[in-house]
Structure formats: C-alpha cells, structure tokens
Design a protein around this motif. Sequence first.
Motif, PDB file in Angstrom:
ATOM      1  N   ILE A  11      -5.446  -6.336   1.519  1.00 44.00           N
ATOM      2  CA  ILE A  11      -4.882  -7.404   2.698  1.00 44.00           C
ATOM      3  C   ILE A  11      -5.583  -8.236   3.028  1.00 44.00           C
ATOM      4  N   ASP A  12      -6.778  -8.708   1.351  1.00 48.37           N
ATOM      5  CA  ASP A  12      -7.560  -9.281   0.415  1.00 48.37           C
ATOM      6  C   ASP A  12      -6.466 -10.304   0.163  1.00 48.37           C
ATOM      7  N   PRO A  34     -10.674   3.160   0.600  1.00 49.58           N
ATOM      8  CA  PRO A  34     -10.687   1.777   1.150  1.00 49.58           C
ATOM      9  C   PRO A  34     -10.517   0.337   0.806  1.00 49.58           C
ATOM     10  N   TYR A  35     -11.693   0.729  -0.240  1.00 53.73           N
ATOM     11  CA  TYR A  35     -11.809  -0.747  -1.194  1.00 53.73           C
ATOM     12  C   TYR A  35     -10.251  -1.349  -1.626  1.00 53.73           C
ATOM     13  N   ARG A  53      -7.833  -0.351   0.139  1.00 54.36           N
ATOM     14  CA  ARG A  53      -6.416  -1.657   0.616  1.00 54.36           C
ATOM     15  C   ARG A  53      -7.317  -2.284   1.183  1.00 54.36           C
ATOM     16  N   ASP A  54      -8.740  -2.133   1.001  1.00 51.49           N
ATOM     17  CA  ASP A  54      -9.510  -3.752   1.341  1.00 51.49           C
ATOM     18  C   ASP A  54      -9.036  -5.460   0.634  1.00 51.49           C
ATOM     19  N   TYR A  55      -8.577  -4.482  -0.454  1.00 52.36           N
ATOM     20  CA  TYR A  55      -7.971  -5.597  -1.524  1.00 52.36           C
ATOM     21  C   TYR A  55      -7.003  -5.808  -1.341  1.00 52.36           C
ATOM     22  N   GLU A  98       1.246  -1.120  -0.366  1.00 50.85           N
ATOM     23  CA  GLU A  98       0.012   0.457  -0.066  1.00 50.85           C
ATOM     24  C   GLU A  98       0.811   1.005   0.082  1.00 50.85           C
TER      25      GLU A  98
END
Length: 88
Positions: free
Chosen positions: A32-33, A25-26, A28-30, A2
């Motif tokens: 992380i996933d 945020p999507y 960043r979440d992606y 990131e």
Amino acid sequence: MEDLFTIHLSVQGSNKRRAEEMVVPYWRDYLIDVEDQEGPSKLEQILAFVTGATVIPPIGFQPTPYIDFLHEEEYGDSAVSNLPLANT
C-alpha cells in the motif's frame, strides 16, 4: 499487486504459522505504501525482483508467484530469514 501472490502458510496452529500471520500484514502495508509513492514505480521493481518481468503478462504468470516463509531453524542462519529471496 497483492492478489498476484499466493501466500503459503505453515500448518494451522503451529508456532511458524503464528509468526507468519504476524508478518503478512506488514507485506500488505508495504505494498500500500509503495502504491502511494510518486515517481518511478516501485511496484514494477518488486515485480521484476520476484518474477523477472516489469509488467504482468496478459495471460498471467505460470506458475503463479507465491510467498514462502524462511524460518531460522531451517537454515541455521538468522540473517537468511531477514532478507527477501526470489527464484526466477
């Protein structure tokens, strides 16, 4: 991963900025996933798509990779803003 990307946002208070801040945020979440997945690294695939390299060079990238947002009204085609683009 990131921290590798600089995110270019529109002017504070604009409608574009509001929409962009909802998308970040999507992203960043992606990431992380993707980091949590087993098997061949999708992070390498993302890096290759964005930079053309599968590893981060010891001296980093010049110029630094960045994220720009495409807005429908800029291109007149709503499909454009729904697809990732890279310029390597």
